[in-house]
Design an enzyme around this catalytic site. Sequence first.
Site, PDB file in Angstrom:
ATOM      1  N   HIS A  48      34.032  39.796  35.253  1.00  0.00           N
ATOM      2  CA  HIS A  48      33.694  41.033  35.765  1.00  0.00           C
ATOM      3  C   HIS A  48      34.277  41.948  34.455  1.00  0.00           C
ATOM      4  CE1 HIS A  48      34.552  39.212  39.608  1.00  0.00           C
ATOM      5  NE2 HIS A  48      33.403  39.740  39.901  1.00  0.00           N
ATOM      6  N   ASP A  51      37.985  41.967  34.136  1.00  0.00           N
ATOM      7  CA  ASP A  51      38.390  40.775  33.814  1.00  0.00           C
ATOM      8  C   ASP A  51      38.562  40.700  32.329  1.00  0.00           C
ATOM      9  OD1 ASP A  51      38.411  39.394  36.345  1.00  0.00           O
ATOM     10  OD2 ASP A  51      36.431  39.078  36.099  1.00  0.00           O
TER      11      ASP A  51
HETATM   12  C1  XLS Z   1      31.105  37.719  45.995  1.00  0.00           C
HETATM   13  C2  XLS Z   1      30.495  37.357  44.775  1.00  0.00           C
HETATM   14  C3  XLS Z   1      31.093  37.915  43.571  1.00  0.00           C
HETATM   15  C4  XLS Z   1      30.121  37.895  42.350  1.00  0.00           C
HETATM   16  C5  XLS Z   1      30.671  38.373  41.123  1.00  0.00           C
HETATM   17  O1  XLS Z   1      30.845  37.392  46.920  1.00  0.00           O
HETATM   18  O2  XLS Z   1      29.937  36.282  44.698  1.00  0.00           O
HETATM   19  O3  XLS Z   1      32.028  36.628  43.147  1.00  0.00           O
HETATM   20  O4  XLS Z   1      29.578  36.636  42.307  1.00  0.00           O
HETATM   21  O5  XLS Z   1      31.151  39.673  40.981  1.00  0.00           O
END
Ligand code: XLS
Length: 344
Positions: A48, A51
């Site tokens: 992210h 992150d």
């Molecule tokens: C949540 C999502 C999240 C995304 C990344 O449900 O899967 O983890 O994959 O932002």
Amino acid sequence: MTKFKFSVGPWNVHSGADSYGPATRKEIDFEEKLKKFAEMGFSAIQFHDDDAVPNINDYTEEEIKEKARDLKKLLDKYGLVAEFVAPRLWMDSHTADGGFMSANAQDREYAMWRAYRSIDIAKELGCDLVVLWLAREGTLCAESKSPVWATKMLIEAINKMLEYDSNIRVCIEPKPNEPIDRSICGTMGHVMAISAATIDPKRVGGNLESAHAILAGLDPAHEIGFAMAMGKLMTVHLNDQNGIKYDQDKSFGVENLRAAFNQVKVLKENGYGENGEFVGLDVKAMRTTKDEDSYKHLENSLNIFKALESKVDKFDYEFQKKCVENRDFEGLEMYVMNLLMGLA
Ligand code: XLS
Ligand code: MG
């Protein structure tokens, strides 16, 4: 044949806090996670934006790029690369009502700021992919937002990203609901339609998460196949899910081994990875998991994927052909079950 390369996100090793209770494990240091991921055989890390650059709101655009460059050095140290950057729009107070389709124009602008910063970070990390998980893009109250307007706002936001950088690719990870009630882009079919409506469809594709497809009542392997048929499967988030309930992010294959087998099969049969795509995992440990087992769900997912890959290698296409010619689908089904049970 291309060997699969695996990717993972730092959020996949977490402390176990959920909406109903606090952490059950200690937080693991970011660098320690990277080191362990490399040791486990992962090639790439998914990020992210926050992150990659924690407290992103506190920095200027130049400072954000500088911090991203430091992160790149850390990745290099462990022989890892970055796969993608995803703006985490759902956690910020500016995005309480969504980002790109928030009713508030300033909040929409903030969402674009995060999207542009994600592109900047991706470039500094040496990758060209931005993933959009459209967590709050939809409605809690159906009458509060026009789905026509909201869909157009999403297309406009993606166009702006494509214009901002001529190499960046934008990849939507569809999910039908949660944390919102009704999403705007719930399935891979929606993603392909959005892609086609942008100014550069070949740079807009999908990230199929197994659990999200199951939440939409769809088969993950078919969703993967649909995107691959369009040449637009840019990454995957493999995991598992026990039926239509909260998003579980279970270890890959632990609920429905046959469905997991078919995901590996469709990826393998269609050359996934040949254009540098990674097999991404998006799995979470059970809340009861102890500190010393913090990575077990990832190890299990990798092992299950690899075991299923060897089942795909063993798959008897001649027998399949005969069964199909004879319309003996009962025979074919039993063959698959025997293969998975180790009896074929
Ligand atoms: C949540 C999502 C999240 C995304 C990344 O449900 O899967 O983890 O994959 O932002
Ligand atoms: Mg995901």
